[in-house]
Each structure stands twice: as structure tokens, then as C-alpha cells.
Design an enzyme around this catalytic site. Structure first.
Site, PDB file in Angstrom:
ATOM      1  N   ARG A  50     -15.483  58.479  41.524  1.00 24.70           N
ATOM      2  CA  ARG A  50     -14.371  57.923  40.760  1.00 24.70           C
ATOM      3  C   ARG A  50     -13.301  59.004  40.653  1.00 24.70           C
ATOM      4  NH1 ARG A  50     -13.900  56.715  34.248  1.00 24.70           N
ATOM      5  NH2 ARG A  50     -11.963  55.524  34.384  1.00 24.70           N
ATOM      6  N   HIS A  51     -12.056  58.580  40.589  1.00 16.12           N
ATOM      7  CA  HIS A  51     -10.965  59.556  40.420  1.00 16.12           C
ATOM      8  C   HIS A  51     -11.119  60.294  39.087  1.00 16.12           C
ATOM      9  CE1 HIS A  51      -9.326  56.798  37.499  1.00 16.12           C
ATOM     10  NE2 HIS A  51      -9.462  55.816  38.386  1.00 16.12           N
ATOM     11  N   ARG A 109      -6.936  60.230  34.023  1.00 14.66           N
ATOM     12  CA  ARG A 109      -5.626  59.646  34.347  1.00 14.66           C
ATOM     13  C   ARG A 109      -4.922  59.171  33.073  1.00 14.66           C
ATOM     14  NH1 ARG A 109      -6.735  54.618  32.989  1.00 14.66           N
ATOM     15  NH2 ARG A 109      -8.608  53.558  33.767  1.00 14.66           N
ATOM     16  N   ARG A 140      -3.800  58.061  42.180  1.00 13.80           N
ATOM     17  CA  ARG A 140      -4.846  58.836  41.475  1.00 13.80           C
ATOM     18  C   ARG A 140      -6.079  59.102  42.334  1.00 13.80           C
ATOM     19  NH1 ARG A 140      -4.034  54.050  39.058  1.00 13.80           N
ATOM     20  NH2 ARG A 140      -5.649  52.448  39.114  1.00 13.80           N
ATOM     21  N   ASP A 161     -13.972  53.427  38.970  1.00 18.17           N
ATOM     22  CA  ASP A 161     -15.192  53.131  38.211  1.00 18.17           C
ATOM     23  C   ASP A 161     -15.847  51.847  38.713  1.00 18.17           C
ATOM     24  OD1 ASP A 161     -13.148  51.519  37.235  1.00 18.17           O
ATOM     25  OD2 ASP A 161     -13.454  52.004  35.115  1.00 18.17           O
TER      26      ASP A 161
HETATM   27  O1  PT3 Z   1     -10.276  54.134  35.850  1.00 11.99           O
HETATM   28  O2  PT3 Z   1     -11.660  54.009  37.507  1.00 11.99           O
HETATM   29  C1  PT3 Z   1     -10.756  53.543  36.806  1.00 11.99           C
HETATM   30  C2  PT3 Z   1     -10.154  52.191  37.133  1.00 11.99           C
HETATM   31  O3  PT3 Z   1     -10.829  51.549  38.147  1.00 11.99           O
HETATM   32  C3  PT3 Z   1      -8.729  52.355  37.535  1.00 11.99           C
HETATM   33  O4  PT3 Z   1      -8.612  53.323  38.520  1.00 11.99           O
HETATM   34  C4  PT3 Z   1      -8.159  51.051  38.036  1.00 11.99           C
HETATM   35  O5  PT3 Z   1      -7.712  51.004  39.128  1.00 11.99           O
HETATM   36  N1  PT3 Z   1      -8.193  50.042  37.248  1.00 11.99           N
HETATM   37  C5  PT3 Z   1      -7.656  48.785  37.644  1.00 11.99           C
HETATM   38  C6  PT3 Z   1      -7.123  48.142  36.439  1.00 11.99           C
HETATM   39  C7  PT3 Z   1      -6.329  46.957  36.755  1.00 11.99           C
END
Ligand code: PT3
Length: 434
Positions: A44-45, A48, A112, A293
């Protein structure tokens, strides 16, 4: 005699030498042991900014240096640290010098995740010797591959354009467990609606996930939160977020959901493994997927090893080993973020080191054979078949009518032709008679 008596001694010495050599080789082989052949990571990044705000949010996008959804410096550090951890873990397996044949990195096409992969690679491959192109910079460029978001069918979850999955989502929201949870949380959701300004009728569990996420980001970055955001309310939201995650990838018809979601990534990982064993593809022995995630959740749900939402820079590792007898085994490890120890994940019904064939057998029912086909809506498909049937029937009818009309016209044309010919002949005869 002397020569004769010396010969057996020399022979036995030679034999002793050979067996000693044999034992030594045996010891060396045993010490050599099993070999790590391939690693596939999914991470996972890092930390953020929030993806979005909520109506009464005292903060806006401008309060974040790069706006919404961007990797922060904390996130960069988390991935740089993960890269350093991977360097330590795979020392001796990965060359300490970057070699493009060894590693392949793919990321979703989102700032990200791209930036996380870059930070990770900075920690994994600090340049040495001839790879230093600027003595003041402990960094070298390493490619990160991606595809446009609209074409991403591997790393961004839930995978889109899958009508059957959309149907399953609706069916999940109508299942008794889901309805019970909604009912049990009605008062909480009403309160949340008042506090956030999101009308109650629009407050889905997905919004709770998003509100929690925004507040979590603000909290991590020391923004003071509105008074209604107590630790209890945060914990309540976190639990509902966990439930929302489970309902997206499990809860109701989890195997079918996995075939349409996490099974797609699992299939790719198994294909990557097969290519290494068969030597059919490239020389890559280390593949990294920089994702979200939900990517890790979908994959862990498909493998039935999910326990809790991944934290930032969580890293899921698949390691392929060749055992001393030549067979292959798979081991899975998970490091749920910077502050967690790595631990083994055992595939249910298998052993810690799962024989590859058994791994493939156990996971077969979550691997889609033809994703597009399986994604066809069940309810919609009846209508589509009906529409297709009607359309084909109408086409045949239309062609039949056209044919009939054409035949009639031809007959008329023919008779007209005869009429014309007859009248022409009559005229000629008339002319000749003058
Ligand atoms: O925080 O890992 C995470 C989320 O997946 C985020 O990166 C993301 O892309 N969320 C999508 C929300 C619409």
C-alpha cells in the site's frame, strides 16, 4: 608384497577421500538448502492527505501542501524505510547493484502510489560505484511501469466494469447481516449525519469509511478536530469501516466476489510464478506492485487470510522456494506497515511452506477462468439474451420482407420490361408499316 600391501591402503585412503568428499558435498548441499527463487510484493502507498472532505469539515483541500490524495513526506519516509527493509531481507538474493533484468515494478497510475514506489526504490537501490551519477545524490532512477487508470485491470480495487460484482454489492446490502448492522447503528448514523452535514439518506457505510479516513488523516497531521470527534466516535467509525471492507470483498458470496476481485491479482501472481518455473518469460525474480489498501484487502480476502485493514506502506510478500528435492513451495509474509514486525501468513488447509501444487489446488475456486464472462450480470444477462433473440428475429423478418419486396419489384421490372419491349416492337412495326 609391499606394493601389494600398499595398494589397499591407498585404495581405502582414496575411498575415504571420496566418501569424505561426498559427506562434505552433502553437508554443503544441506547447508545450501532450499533456494529462494522469486518474490512478488504487493504494498500500500504511504501516508497521504485525505481523498476528500465532508460538508462540515473545517479544513479544505488548501490546508494540504499538495492538495487531496497526495503522498506526504511521512509517506515518503515510510516507503524509503520499507525499501531499506527489503534490501536487508533480500540481501544476497537481489544484487546490491540495480540490475534491470532482476526487478519489475508496476504501480497504479496515481500520484501517491507512483511516488511510494519511487521512495521505496530509493531505499532499496541506493547507487554504488559506477551507478553514482551525481556524488551529491544517493539516488538513481529506476523505472516504475503503469497503465492509465481507465485501463487498470489488476491493481485498483474494486475492479470496475463488472456488472455481476455490482449485482453482488446490491445483494450484500440486502442480506440480513448487513441490514442488521445498519439497524443496530441507526442512531449513530443519524448523529454522524448531523455532525458531518451528509443527509441521512445518503449516508452509506462507504461514506462512513470516507469520513473516518478524512478525520484519521487530519488527526495524524495534528489538525485539531471538531468537538464531536471523540475517541469513542472514531473507534465506532473504524469498526464500521472494517465492516464496510468485509462487505465489499466478503460477507456474502465471498468466493464469487473473490473470483471477480482479488482472484484476478492472485491469478497474475501465480502466472508470474509459473513463468519463473517454466523459464518462459523474463529474468525478473522480484516483482513489486505499488497499490492501495483495497488491493491488499481483495487479495487477502481471496486467500482467506485477511484480518485487519492495512496501514500505510503495508507490504504483502509472496516468496517462491525450490526445496532440496527440487519441488516448489510458496510462503506468504505480511508486514502491516512501518511499525509492525513481519509475520507469516498460512494459507488455510496448507502448511507454512505450502507446496505450490497444493497452493494452486486450494485457491483454484477463487481464480476466474474468464473474468469478462463471469462479470456478466445474472439478471441483465436474461434481458440481453432476450434482446439479442428479438433483434436477430427482427433482422431475419426484415431481410425476408426486403427479399419479398425485391422479388416483387423484379417481377414488375420484368413485366415492365416486357411491356416496354412490346410497345417498342409495336412502334417499330407501326414505323415499318408506313
Ligand atoms: O488509502 O490505500 C488507500 C486507498 O485505497 C486510497 O489510495 C484510494 O485510492 N482510495 C480510493 C477512494 C475513492
Amino acid at each position: 608384497m609391499v606394493a601389494g600391501s600398499g595398494a589397499p591402503v591407498r585404495a581405502s585412503r582414496a575411498l575415504l577421500g571420496i566418501s569424505a568428499m561426498g559427506i562434505l558435498i552433502g553437508i554443503l548441499r544441506a547447508a545450501e538448502g532450499r533456494k529462494l527463487k522469486f518474490v512478488n510484493l504487493v504494498y500500500r502507498h504511504g501516508d497521504r492527505s485525505p481523498i476528500t472532505g465532508y460538508p462540515t469539515d473545517p479544513y479544505t483541500e488548501k490546508d494540504w501542501p499538495q492538495g487531496y490524495g497526495q503522498l506526504t513526506q511521512v509517506g515518503m519516509k515510510q516507503h524509503y524505510e520499507l525499501g531499506q527493509y527489503l534490501r536487508r531481507r533480500y540481501k544476497g538474493f537481489l544484487n546490491s547493484l540495480y540490475e534491470r533484468e532482476e526487478i519489475y515494478v508496476r504501480s497504479t497510475d496515481i500520484d501517491r502510489t507512483l511516488m511510494s514506489a519511487e521512495s521505496d526504490l530509493a531505499g532499496l537501490y541506493p547507487p554504488h560505484g559506477g551507478q553514482i551519477f551525481n556524488p551529491e545524490l544517493k539516488w538513481q532512477p529506476i523505472p516504475v511501469h503503469t497503465v492509465p487508470v481507465k485501463d487498470e485491470k489488476l491493481l485498483l480495487y474494486p475492479l470496475r466494469n463488472c456488472p455481476r460484482y455490482d449485482e453482488l454489492t446490491v445483494e450484500t446490502e440486502n442480506c440480513s447481516e448487513y441490514k442488521e448492522i445498519l439497524k443496530a447503528n441507526e442512531d449513530f448514523l443519524k448523529r454522524l449525519s448531523t455532525n458531518t452535514g451528509i443527509p441521512f439518506k445518503y449516508l452509506l457505510l462507504r461514506n462512513v469509511w470516507s469520513i473516518y479516513d478524512t478525520l484519521y488523516c487530519e488527526q495524524v497531521h495534528n489538525f485539531s478536530l471538531p468537538l464531536w470527534v471523540t475517541p469513542d466516535e472514531m473507534e465506532h467509525m473504524r469498526q464500521l469501516k472494517e465492516f464496510a471492507i468485509k462487505s465489499d470483498y466478503g460477507l456474502y458470496k465471498p468466493k464469487e466476489k473473490s473470483r471477480l476481485q482479488g482472484g484476478v491479482l492472485l491469478k497474475q501472481i501465480l502466472e508470474n510464478i509459473a513463468q519463473v518455473i517454466n523459464g518462459t518469460n523474463s529474468t525478473h525474480k522480484f516483482i513489486m506492485y505499488s497499490a492501495h489498501d483495497t488491493t491488499i484487502v481483495a487479495l487477502q480476502m481471496a486467500l482467506d487470510v485477511y484480518s485487519i485493514a492495512p496501514t500505510y506502506a503495508a507490504c504483502y510478500m509472496f516468496e517462491l522456494y525450490q526445496e532440496k528435492n527440487g519441488s516448489f513451495t510458496v510462503e506468504m509474509y505480511y508486514r502491516n506497515g512501518t511499525n509492525f514486525e513481519v509475520h507469516l501468513l498460512t494459507l488455510p488447509s496448507c502448511t507454512k511452506s505450502c507446496p505450490l501444487q497444493k497452493f494452486i489446488q486450494i485457491t483454484a475456486d477463487v481464480i476466474p477462468e474468464n473474468w469478462r464472462e463471469e462479470c456478466r450480470a445474472h439478471h441483465g444477462s436474461i434481458q440481453i439474451e432476450l434482446i439479442l433473440g428479438l433483434a436477430t428475429g427482427s433482422c431475419f423478418l426484415l431481410m425476408f420482407i426486403i427479399l419479398c419486396v425485391k422479388l416483387q419489384c423484379q417481377d414488375r421490372d420484368k413485366s415492365l420490361g416486357y411491356q416496354k419491349l412490346a410497345s417498342h416492337n409495336e412502334e417499330r412495326e407501326k414505323m415499318l408499316s408506313f
